[in-house]
Design a protein around this motif. Structure first.
Motif, mmCIF file in Angstrom:
data_model
loop_
_atom_site.group_PDB
_atom_site.id
_atom_site.type_symbol
_atom_site.label_atom_id
_atom_site.label_comp_id
_atom_site.label_asym_id
_atom_site.label_seq_id
_atom_site.Cartn_x
_atom_site.Cartn_y
_atom_site.Cartn_z
ATOM 1 N N VAL A 172 -6.129 1.810 3.475
ATOM 2 C CA VAL A 172 -6.219 2.084 2.033
ATOM 3 C C VAL A 172 -6.979 3.397 1.810
ATOM 4 C CG1 VAL A 172 -7.150 1.279 -0.177
ATOM 5 C CG2 VAL A 172 -6.097 -0.362 1.395
ATOM 6 N N ARG A 173 -8.087 3.537 2.535
ATOM 7 C CA ARG A 173 -8.888 4.763 2.372
ATOM 8 C C ARG A 173 -8.077 5.981 2.819
ATOM 9 N NH1 ARG A 173 -14.034 1.245 3.971
ATOM 10 N NH2 ARG A 173 -15.131 1.349 1.986
ATOM 11 N N ALA A 174 -7.343 5.838 3.912
ATOM 12 C CA ALA A 174 -6.544 6.955 4.433
ATOM 13 C C ALA A 174 -5.425 7.328 3.469
ATOM 14 C CB ALA A 174 -5.969 6.590 5.801
ATOM 15 N N ALA A 175 -4.926 6.349 2.707
ATOM 16 C CA ALA A 175 -3.818 6.602 1.773
ATOM 17 C C ALA A 175 -4.305 7.205 0.459
ATOM 18 C CB ALA A 175 -3.069 5.305 1.506
ATOM 19 N N LEU B 215 0.844 -1.205 0.000
ATOM 20 C CA LEU B 215 0.000 0.000 0.000
ATOM 21 C C LEU B 215 0.878 1.252 0.000
ATOM 22 C CD1 LEU B 215 -2.672 1.536 0.254
ATOM 23 C CD2 LEU B 215 -2.539 1.189 2.738
ATOM 24 N N THR B 216 1.876 1.265 0.868
ATOM 25 C CA THR B 216 2.786 2.409 0.948
ATOM 26 C C THR B 216 3.475 2.634 -0.394
ATOM 27 O OG1 THR B 216 3.168 1.900 3.272
ATOM 28 C CG2 THR B 216 4.766 3.364 2.204
ATOM 29 N N ALA B 217 3.970 1.545 -0.986
ATOM 30 C CA ALA B 217 4.685 1.652 -2.267
ATOM 31 C C ALA B 217 3.760 2.133 -3.383
ATOM 32 C CB ALA B 217 5.297 0.298 -2.624
ATOM 33 N N LEU B 218 2.521 1.626 -3.415
ATOM 34 C CA LEU B 218 1.585 2.023 -4.468
ATOM 35 C C LEU B 218 1.145 3.476 -4.305
ATOM 36 C CD1 LEU B 218 -0.632 -1.188 -4.860
ATOM 37 C CD2 LEU B 218 0.852 -0.168 -6.611
ATOM 38 N N ALA B 219 0.897 3.879 -3.061
ATOM 39 C CA ALA B 219 0.474 5.265 -2.818
ATOM 40 C C ALA B 219 1.568 6.227 -3.267
ATOM 41 C CB ALA B 219 0.144 5.459 -1.338
ATOM 42 N N LYS B 220 2.808 5.877 -2.956
ATOM 43 C CA LYS B 220 3.952 6.710 -3.348
ATOM 44 C C LYS B 220 4.088 6.755 -4.871
ATOM 45 C CE LYS B 220 8.833 6.858 -2.271
ATOM 46 N NZ LYS B 220 9.927 5.964 -1.889
ATOM 47 N N ALA B 221 3.952 5.584 -5.504
ATOM 48 C CA ALA B 221 4.063 5.509 -6.964
ATOM 49 C C ALA B 221 2.959 6.318 -7.637
ATOM 50 C CB ALA B 221 4.013 4.052 -7.420
ATOM 51 N N MET B 222 1.743 6.279 -7.073
ATOM 52 C CA MET B 222 0.626 7.039 -7.654
ATOM 53 C C MET B 222 0.841 8.537 -7.494
ATOM 54 S SD MET B 222 -2.733 4.761 -6.680
ATOM 55 C CE MET B 222 -2.626 2.971 -6.717
ATOM 56 N N ASP B 223 1.374 8.945 -6.342
ATOM 57 C CA ASP B 223 1.692 10.366 -6.137
ATOM 58 C C ASP B 223 2.697 10.831 -7.181
ATOM 59 O OD1 ASP B 223 0.000 10.608 -3.998
ATOM 60 O OD2 ASP B 223 1.558 10.333 -2.469
ATOM 61 N N LYS B 224 3.738 10.031 -7.353
ATOM 62 C CA LYS B 224 4.827 10.384 -8.265
ATOM 63 C C LYS B 224 4.328 10.459 -9.704
ATOM 64 C CE LYS B 224 9.561 9.038 -9.301
ATOM 65 N NZ LYS B 224 10.568 7.966 -9.168
#
Ligand SMILES: *Cc1c(COP(=O)(O)O)cnc(C)c1O
Length: 220
Positions: A151-154, A108-117
C-alpha cells in the motif's frame, strides 16, 4: 428534538463518557453515522443536528443518495465501509472521501489506478480479518506486513486499520489486537466499533466508530 437527533446526542455523550477514563479527547474519535438502507428523509434529522460524517456499504446505493444531499451540504464526508469490488474502484474514488475496506492486492492495484486517473488520493483503511474467519473479508494477519508495504509503495494514503470482529463473541480482545497491529506498524487510525460495542472500541483506542442502528433504529 426528533428521535434521530436524540439518539445522536446520546451516542456522542456515551463517547465522551468513555473518553474520560481512557484519557482521550472526544475530538480524537470520529463518529461515522452508518446510513445504509436509510433514505434522505431519515438522514435529514442528523444533518439538521450537525452530523456531517456518514458511512455507506454499497457504491450504487450511495451514488443514488448522496450527490443531491451534498449540493445542500458541501461539507459532508462520505466513508465507504463495505466490501468493494475492483470493478467499482473508479466510482468509489469519485464518490467517497475515505475507504475502509482495502483488503487485497487486486483491489489495491485497482484503487491506485483509479486515484491516478482521477487525480485524487483517497485515504484508505486496511481491513484486517481479525478473527481469521474463512468467509469474511479482510487481509489475513499473516499477510498484513507485506500488504501494508505494498500500500505504501503504491502511494495510496494509509489511514490505519479496520476490523469487524466475529459475531456473537466478546469484541474487546479483537479490538485490542487490532490496536497492537496498528502500533506495530506505526499507524494511528483505528476504525472499529459498531452500535453494540463502540464504547469498548473507544476505550481501546478507536479513532473511527461506525454506528448505524443506534442512530437510525433497526434496519428493515
Ligand atoms: C452496517 C455496518 C456497521 C454499522 O452497524 P450497526 O450495528 O448498525 O451499528 C458498521 N460497520 C460495517 C462494516 C457495517 O457494514
Amino acid at each position: 428534538m426528533t428521535n434521530a437527533a436524540t439518539r445522536l446526542a446520546e451516542v456522542r455523550a456515551n463517547i465522551a463518557r468513555v473518553c474520560k477514563p481512557a484519557r482521550r479527547e472526544t475530538a480524537e474519535v470520529t463518529l461515522i453515522a452508518v446510513s445504509k438502507t436509510h433514505d434522505a428523509a431519515a438522514i435529514q434529522p442528523l444533518l439538521d443536528a450537525g452530523q456531517r460524517v456518514f458511512g455507506e456499504n454499497r457504491v450504487q446505493e450511495a451514488q443514488a443518495k448522496w450527490p443531491a444531499l451534498r449540493e445542500s451540504y458541501p461539507d459532508i464526508e462520505l466513508h465507504l465501509i463495505g466490501q468493494l469490488q475492483s470493478n467499482k474502484a473508479e466510482e468509489a474514488v469519485a464518490l467517497f472521501d475515505v475507504i475502509h475496506s482495502l483488503d487485497r492486492p487486486s483491489l489495491l492495484t485497482a484503487l491506485a489506478k483509479a486515484m491516478d486517473k482521477a487525480g485524487r488520493r483517497v485515504p484508505c483503511f486496511v481491513q484486517v480479518n481479525i478473527g481469521d474467519e474463512a468467509q469474511k473479508g479482510g487481509c489475513p494477519i499473516s499477510e498484513l506486513p507485506a500488504f501494508l508495504e505494498a500500500v505504501r509503495a503504491a502511494d495510496v494514503p494509509l489511514a490505519g486499520l479496520m476490523c469487524i470482529p466475529p459475531a456473537d463473541t466478546e469484541a474487546a480482545p479483537f479490538f485490542a489486537l487490532l490496536a497492537k497491529l496498528a502500533a506495530d506498524h506505526g499507524l494511528t487510525g483505528l476504525s472499529m466499533g459498531m452500535s453494540g460495542d463502540y464504547e469498548t472500541a473507544v476505550m481501546l483506542g478507536a479513532t473511527h466508530v461506525r454506528v448505524g442502528s443506534a442512530l437510525f433504529g433497526a434496519r428493515g
